[in-house]
Design a protein around this motif. Structure first.
Motif, PDB file in Angstrom:
ATOM      1  N   UNK A 100       7.395 -10.387  25.191  1.00 52.29           N
ATOM      2  CA  UNK A 100       6.499 -10.192  24.042  1.00 52.29           C
ATOM      3  C   UNK A 100       6.418  -8.750  23.555  1.00 52.29           C
ATOM      4  N   UNK A 101       7.019  -7.828  24.272  1.00 53.75           N
ATOM      5  CA  UNK A 101       6.952  -6.425  23.858  1.00 53.75           C
ATOM      6  C   UNK A 101       7.845  -6.189  22.634  1.00 53.75           C
ATOM      7  N   UNK A 103       9.643  -3.710  21.839  1.00 50.97           N
ATOM      8  CA  UNK A 103      10.874  -2.972  22.118  1.00 50.97           C
ATOM      9  C   UNK A 103      11.856  -3.764  22.973  1.00 50.97           C
ATOM     10  N   UNK A 104      11.631  -5.068  23.101  1.00 57.10           N
ATOM     11  CA  UNK A 104      12.528  -5.930  23.882  1.00 57.10           C
ATOM     12  C   UNK A 104      13.600  -6.510  22.975  1.00 57.10           C
ATOM     13  N   UNK A 105      14.835  -6.464  23.441  1.00 59.01           N
ATOM     14  CA  UNK A 105      15.962  -7.041  22.700  1.00 59.01           C
ATOM     15  C   UNK A 105      16.757  -7.946  23.629  1.00 59.01           C
ATOM     16  N   UNK A 106      17.408  -8.940  23.046  1.00 61.96           N
ATOM     17  CA  UNK A 106      18.230  -9.886  23.806  1.00 61.96           C
ATOM     18  C   UNK A 106      19.680  -9.709  23.398  1.00 61.96           C
ATOM     19  N   UNK A 107      20.525  -9.417  24.366  1.00 65.89           N
ATOM     20  CA  UNK A 107      21.951  -9.295  24.075  1.00 65.89           C
ATOM     21  C   UNK A 107      22.588 -10.670  24.261  1.00 65.89           C
ATOM     22  N   UNK A 108      22.780 -11.342  23.126  1.00 71.55           N
ATOM     23  CA  UNK A 108      23.313 -12.711  23.134  1.00 71.55           C
ATOM     24  C   UNK A 108      23.995 -12.952  21.789  1.00 71.55           C
ATOM     25  N   UNK A 109      25.211 -13.489  21.796  1.00 70.30           N
ATOM     26  CA  UNK A 109      25.961 -13.636  20.541  1.00 70.30           C
ATOM     27  C   UNK A 109      25.566 -14.856  19.710  1.00 70.30           C
ATOM     28  N   UNK A 110      24.337 -14.878  19.239  1.00 67.77           N
ATOM     29  CA  UNK A 110      23.895 -15.973  18.371  1.00 67.77           C
ATOM     30  C   UNK A 110      24.271 -15.650  16.922  1.00 67.77           C
ATOM     31  N   UNK A 111      24.035 -16.586  16.043  1.00 69.44           N
ATOM     32  CA  UNK A 111      24.329 -16.353  14.625  1.00 69.44           C
ATOM     33  C   UNK A 111      23.364 -15.339  14.020  1.00 69.44           C
ATOM     34  N   UNK A 128      11.703   3.308  24.747  1.00 67.70           N
ATOM     35  CA  UNK A 128      12.994   2.844  25.269  1.00 67.70           C
ATOM     36  C   UNK A 128      13.028   1.317  25.197  1.00 67.70           C
ATOM     37  N   UNK A 129      14.186   0.752  25.365  1.00 63.10           N
ATOM     38  CA  UNK A 129      14.347  -0.692  25.194  1.00 63.10           C
ATOM     39  C   UNK A 129      14.215  -1.450  26.515  1.00 63.10           C
ATOM     40  N   UNK A 130      13.752  -2.688  26.394  1.00 60.33           N
ATOM     41  CA  UNK A 130      13.901  -3.691  27.447  1.00 60.33           C
ATOM     42  C   UNK A 130      15.091  -4.552  27.031  1.00 60.33           C
ATOM     43  N   UNK A 153      12.781 -15.802  19.641  1.00 57.78           N
ATOM     44  CA  UNK A 153      11.913 -14.950  18.828  1.00 57.78           C
ATOM     45  C   UNK A 153      12.220 -13.463  19.008  1.00 57.78           C
ATOM     46  N   UNK A 154      13.012 -13.142  20.023  1.00 53.44           N
ATOM     47  CA  UNK A 154      13.338 -11.739  20.298  1.00 53.44           C
ATOM     48  C   UNK A 154      14.447 -11.287  19.356  1.00 53.44           C
ATOM     49  N   UNK A 155      14.445 -10.012  19.007  1.00 54.90           N
ATOM     50  CA  UNK A 155      15.550  -9.458  18.227  1.00 54.90           C
ATOM     51  C   UNK A 155      16.823  -9.582  19.046  1.00 54.90           C
TER      52      UNK A 155
END
Length: 249
Positions: A100-101, A103-111, A128-130, A153-155
């Motif tokens: 829910x923060x 500054x959290x990002x998800x590294x995943x190759x979605x569209x 800094x990033x999570x 919902x994460x960037x």
């Protein structure tokens, strides 16, 4: 009869004790002859960002895993591992708070994912990033992502330009696939504009070099084998679908 007696005499002469087991390293859990601990950074690295790994349970059974190298290469608290097939669960203490923060990002190759290099660098921001990674095969990672609406919902970001994988003793699906260790090292290096790659990847290179020097062969990706018409089997429907999905990302 003499031959039979000779066989029995040979059997009687065998030692009763079990064969001597190889010494196991307490650090990496591998036999000491293939221990990669000596290739770890002398002092664990301290990036400003954190890496959060959502790990499929099957990864623990693999003998050639890279997540432990990442965990050991970063200082305490800079790499968190949550295990399971579905996220979050009650046992995943603190994970939902991280998700829910802002500054959290998800590294995943979605569209919906964007090029990681377009994000503000850590040096230019106070936060800094999570960085969340999914650790597993592509079908496992896809299953974890699809079964976790909170991740949608994460960037979401992806790596578009990076060196070819150093994990040459394991077959990757495509030339663009990286191990968990390599993905984290590349992402941290981009986000913080510091070269974390060399120090973090040294254990992986040492492991691969040892295996190759003792008879292992260099594995080309499935994509490479298909392009060069050296793939030994007929392309199945599942693999064909998988490769098409990667092309669409």
């Amino acid at each position: 009869m003499d031959d039979e007696n000779e066989v029995w005499n040979d059997l009687i002469g065998l030692p009763a004790e079990p064969p001597e087991m190889r010494d196991i390293c307490n650090g990496c859990g591998r036999p000491e002859v293939v221990c990669w601990c000596k290739s770890l950074p002398i002092t664990p690295l301290k990036p400003k960002s954190r890496v959060i790994i959502l790990q499929h349970p099957a990864e623990e059974k693999r003998c050639l895993r890279t997540a432990p190298m990442l965990m050991r290469g970063l200082s305490e608290g800079k790499c968190l591992i949550f295990k399971g097939k579905k996220f979050p669960q009650n046992k995943h203490t603190g994970l939902m708070e991280i998700i829910n923060k802002p500054n959290t990002i998800l590294l995943y190759p979605s569209k919906e994912s964007v090029d990681l290099t377009t994000l503000p660098k850590v040096s230019n921001t106070n936060l800094p990033y999570n960085l969340i990674l999914i650790d597993g095969t592509w079908p496992q990672a896809k299953g974890i992502y699809n079964n976790a609406p909170c991740l949608h919902k994460i960037k979401q970001v992806k790596l578009l330009h990076h060196p070819r994988s150093e994990y040459v003793i394991r077959t990757q699906p495509t030339d663009g696939c990286l191990s968990t260790l390599e993905t984290a090292a590349e992402a941290l290096s981009i986000l913080e504009e510091i070269n974390y790659r060399d120090d973090l990847l040294r254990p992986l290179k040492a492991l691969c070099d040892y295996q190759i020097s003792h008879g292992a062969v260099i594995h080309h990706s499935t994509e490479f084998k298909l392009k060069t018409k050296t793939y030994p089997k007929k392309l199945g429907r599942r693999l064909n679908k998988f490769l098409k999905e990667l092309d669409e990302v």
